[in-house]
Write a protein that holds these residues in place. Structure first.
Motif, short mmCIF file in Angstrom:
data_model
loop_
_atom_site.label_atom_id
_atom_site.label_comp_id
_atom_site.label_asym_id
_atom_site.label_seq_id
_atom_site.Cartn_x
_atom_site.Cartn_y
_atom_site.Cartn_z
N UNK A 24 0.81 -1.38 -0.32
CA UNK A 24 -0.24 0.22 0.02
C UNK A 24 0.81 1.35 -0.27
N UNK A 25 1.76 1.25 1.02
CA UNK A 25 2.54 2.42 0.76
C UNK A 25 3.34 2.32 -0.44
N UNK A 44 11.60 12.88 -3.38
CA UNK A 44 10.50 12.97 -2.15
C UNK A 44 10.31 11.34 -2.20
N UNK A 45 9.46 11.08 -3.42
CA UNK A 45 8.65 10.22 -3.14
C UNK A 45 9.57 9.02 -4.51
N UNK A 46 10.96 8.92 -4.89
CA UNK A 46 11.87 8.15 -4.62
C UNK A 46 12.43 7.09 -3.70
N UNK A 47 12.79 8.21 -2.09
CA UNK A 47 13.34 7.92 -1.07
C UNK A 47 12.34 7.06 -0.76
N UNK A 51 12.60 3.54 1.24
CA UNK A 51 12.16 3.71 2.17
C UNK A 51 10.81 2.59 2.62
N UNK A 52 9.90 2.68 2.20
CA UNK A 52 8.96 0.95 2.32
C UNK A 52 8.72 0.08 1.35
#
Length: 104
Positions: A24-25, A44-47, A51-52
């Protein structure tokens, strides 16, 4: 870095909730990347996607739990095969669906 946290969460809460939460994340962060209006937002979206991403480690641990010595190697190679097929088919599907208003 994120895989250690996902591994700890999988041990504490179970593998199924971790896989579902990670899916989901990651879906949300991929949508955020697709709708990014600036380069900083895309980074930021790729980071956040990185992370998720707790799916691969959790899936490998699930396969290690449900398989025995006779079929463990075959089961774990399926994870790599699925990853490779996704890396090939993902851009193909994206290319076919790019600019659908013009193409279809």
């Amino acid at each position: 870095v994120g895989s250690y946290v996902w591994g700890w969460l999988a041990d504490r809460y179970g593998r199924r909730p971790v896989i579902i939460a990670s899916l989901v994340l990651m879906s949300g962060s991929t949508l955020l990347f697709g709708f990014a209006s600036s380069f900083a937002m895309a980074c930021v979206a790729r980071l956040f996607t990185g992370i998720t991403n707790g799916i691969v480690g959790t899936a490998k641990s699930c396969l290690a739990d449900v398989s025995d010595d006779t079929n463990q190697a075959k089961g774990l190679t399926l994870v790599g095969t699925a990853w490779s097929v996704g890396m090939i088919l993902g851009p193909v599907v994206g290319g076919f669906t790019a600019r659908p208003a013009v193409q279809f």
